[in-house]
Design an enzyme around this catalytic site. Sequence first.
Site, PDB file in Angstrom:
ATOM      1  N   ASN A 142       0.860  -1.194   0.000  1.00 24.84           N
ATOM      2  CA  ASN A 142       0.000   0.000   0.000  1.00 24.84           C
ATOM      3  C   ASN A 142       0.889   1.233   0.000  1.00 24.84           C
ATOM      4  O   ASN A 142       1.479   1.577   1.017  1.00 24.84           O
ATOM      5  CB  ASN A 142      -0.893  -0.027   1.258  1.00 24.84           C
ATOM      6  CG  ASN A 142      -1.683   1.260   1.434  1.00 24.84           C
ATOM      7  OD1 ASN A 142      -1.824   2.055   0.502  1.00 24.84           O
ATOM      8  ND2 ASN A 142      -2.210   1.478   2.639  1.00 24.84           N
ATOM      9  N   LYS A 152       0.041   4.284  -0.304  1.00 23.97           N
ATOM     10  CA  LYS A 152      -0.629   5.481   0.223  1.00 23.97           C
ATOM     11  C   LYS A 152      -0.404   6.652  -0.747  1.00 23.97           C
ATOM     12  O   LYS A 152      -0.318   6.421  -1.942  1.00 23.97           O
ATOM     13  CB  LYS A 152      -0.138   5.787   1.638  1.00 23.97           C
ATOM     14  CG  LYS A 152      -0.152   4.556   2.535  1.00 23.97           C
ATOM     15  CD  LYS A 152       0.067   4.868   3.968  1.00 23.97           C
ATOM     16  CE  LYS A 152       0.104   3.577   4.764  1.00 23.97           C
ATOM     17  NZ  LYS A 152       0.060   3.794   6.192  1.00 23.97           N
ATOM     18  N   HIS A 156      -9.434   1.219   4.884  1.00 27.58           N
ATOM     19  CA  HIS A 156      -8.147   1.446   5.563  1.00 27.58           C
ATOM     20  C   HIS A 156      -8.372   2.427   6.720  1.00 27.58           C
ATOM     21  O   HIS A 156      -9.204   3.331   6.619  1.00 27.58           O
ATOM     22  CB  HIS A 156      -7.128   2.006   4.571  1.00 27.58           C
ATOM     23  CG  HIS A 156      -5.745   2.021   5.141  1.00 27.58           C
ATOM     24  ND1 HIS A 156      -5.304   3.022   5.967  1.00 27.58           N
ATOM     25  CD2 HIS A 156      -4.722   1.133   5.032  1.00 27.58           C
ATOM     26  CE1 HIS A 156      -4.055   2.749   6.334  1.00 27.58           C
ATOM     27  NE2 HIS A 156      -3.685   1.618   5.777  1.00 27.58           N
ATOM     28  N   GLU A 205      -6.837   4.890   7.685  1.00 33.49           N
ATOM     29  CA  GLU A 205      -6.688   6.318   7.334  1.00 33.49           C
ATOM     30  C   GLU A 205      -7.939   6.857   6.658  1.00 33.49           C
ATOM     31  O   GLU A 205      -8.279   8.030   6.811  1.00 33.49           O
ATOM     32  CB  GLU A 205      -5.429   6.496   6.463  1.00 33.49           C
ATOM     33  CG  GLU A 205      -4.166   6.311   7.306  1.00 33.49           C
ATOM     34  CD  GLU A 205      -2.966   5.758   6.567  1.00 33.49           C
ATOM     35  OE1 GLU A 205      -2.956   5.796   5.320  1.00 33.49           O
ATOM     36  OE2 GLU A 205      -2.046   5.263   7.244  1.00 33.49           O
ATOM     37  N   GLU A 265      -5.318  -4.934  10.609  1.00 29.14           N
ATOM     38  CA  GLU A 265      -4.329  -3.884  10.790  1.00 29.14           C
ATOM     39  C   GLU A 265      -4.619  -3.115  12.083  1.00 29.14           C
ATOM     40  O   GLU A 265      -5.424  -2.162  12.072  1.00 29.14           O
ATOM     41  CB  GLU A 265      -4.378  -2.909   9.622  1.00 29.14           C
ATOM     42  CG  GLU A 265      -4.043  -3.522   8.292  1.00 29.14           C
ATOM     43  CD  GLU A 265      -3.408  -2.497   7.370  1.00 29.14           C
ATOM     44  OE1 GLU A 265      -2.262  -2.711   6.984  1.00 29.14           O
ATOM     45  OE2 GLU A 265      -4.046  -1.472   7.078  1.00 29.14           O
ATOM     46  N   GLY A 315       2.497   2.257  10.770  1.00 22.75           N
ATOM     47  CA  GLY A 315       3.473   3.342  10.653  1.00 22.75           C
ATOM     48  C   GLY A 315       4.165   3.703  11.958  1.00 22.75           C
ATOM     49  O   GLY A 315       4.865   4.714  12.031  1.00 22.75           O
ATOM     50  N   SER A 348       3.537  -2.113  10.456  1.00 26.07           N
ATOM     51  CA  SER A 348       4.986  -2.149  10.706  1.00 26.07           C
ATOM     52  C   SER A 348       5.619  -3.496  10.334  1.00 26.07           C
ATOM     53  O   SER A 348       6.519  -3.980  11.027  1.00 26.07           O
ATOM     54  CB  SER A 348       5.281  -1.774  12.164  1.00 26.07           C
ATOM     55  OG  SER A 348       4.854  -0.442  12.411  1.00 26.07           O
TER      56      SER A 348
HETATM   57  C1  PEP Z   1      -0.755   0.275   6.168  1.00 27.81           C
HETATM   58  O1  PEP Z   1      -0.996   1.461   6.248  1.00 27.81           O
HETATM   59  O2  PEP Z   1      -1.525  -0.470   5.526  1.00 27.81           O
HETATM   60  C2  PEP Z   1       0.447  -0.247   6.835  1.00 27.81           C
HETATM   61  C3  PEP Z   1       0.473  -1.485   7.194  1.00 27.81           C
HETATM   62  O3  PEP Z   1       1.473   0.651   7.052  1.00 27.81           O
HETATM   63  P1  PEP Z   1       2.939   0.333   7.656  1.00 27.81           P
HETATM   64  O4  PEP Z   1       3.431  -0.940   7.029  1.00 27.81           O
HETATM   65  O5  PEP Z   1       3.763   1.508   7.262  1.00 27.81           O
HETATM   66  O6  PEP Z   1       2.788   0.189   9.142  1.00 27.81           O
END
Ligand code: PEP
Length: 262
Positions: free
Chosen positions: A12, A14, A104, A106, A174, A180, A220
Amino acid sequence: MGMNRTPLIAGNWKMNLDHLQAVALVQKLHWSLKDAKHDGDTVDVTLFPPFTDLRSVQTLIDADKIPFGLGAQDVSVHDSGAYTGEVSGAFLSKLNCGSVIIGHSERREYHAETDEIVAAKVAAALKHGLVPVICVGETSEDLEKFGASAVPVSQLETALDGVAADAEIVVAYEPVWAIGSGQAATPEQAQEVCRKLRDVVRAKLGDDAADSTRVLYGGSVKSGNIATFMREPDIDGALVGGGSLKVDEFSSIIRFQKHVGV
Ligand code: PEP
């Protein structure tokens, strides 16, 4: 990692990389995997670039027969019409997108997407032949109040309302606090929630769907921890944010099967 489910590593991006940077990254990632003699049949890779990159990435992967799937980061609940700024699932299908990220955290946080909107987007994706990658997860407050699984389980229950038993879907667990932050969930906690999410799929869509649906962990994920997640029986892959923007890192995540001790 489930017995009959092909692992899926999803990137992803983003709101990162313009279409020129996107093309460069996809080429480099492809070369990196080729150099490493990676067997593309053992793991599915899907990239989720910004809308403005989709056409360029699609043209490149079609022309060079690069074995990556292509997906979008969001879809409109509507098919077409006076919805300024929105993108129809019909347009995404036309671009050979095979899937779309839905719900997601966000989008839930910054665009006020409710569980009902997420369910409507899942229906829109399926209507247009796109596999919805349904994201669910608890905030750190939810975790304190309700434990890890209650919120993601209830989010998934609503998202699957009205979904046909034979629809292809992907579920991504998630935890919001892990996205992040550099602080991933433990494989044990992620496994526990992913198992419960698979139980939701079983209760709503039946045994075949539960056995074939890929449940991903996201938050992460890095080359240094991916293998520990992939050892878990109900984790079939990863949704990777930051780690998907760096060629060597993402290439290594995709090659998790070669990591020591797996
Ligand atoms: C995400 O936003 O889907 C995600 C998993 O981000 P990150 O790997 O940066 O934690």
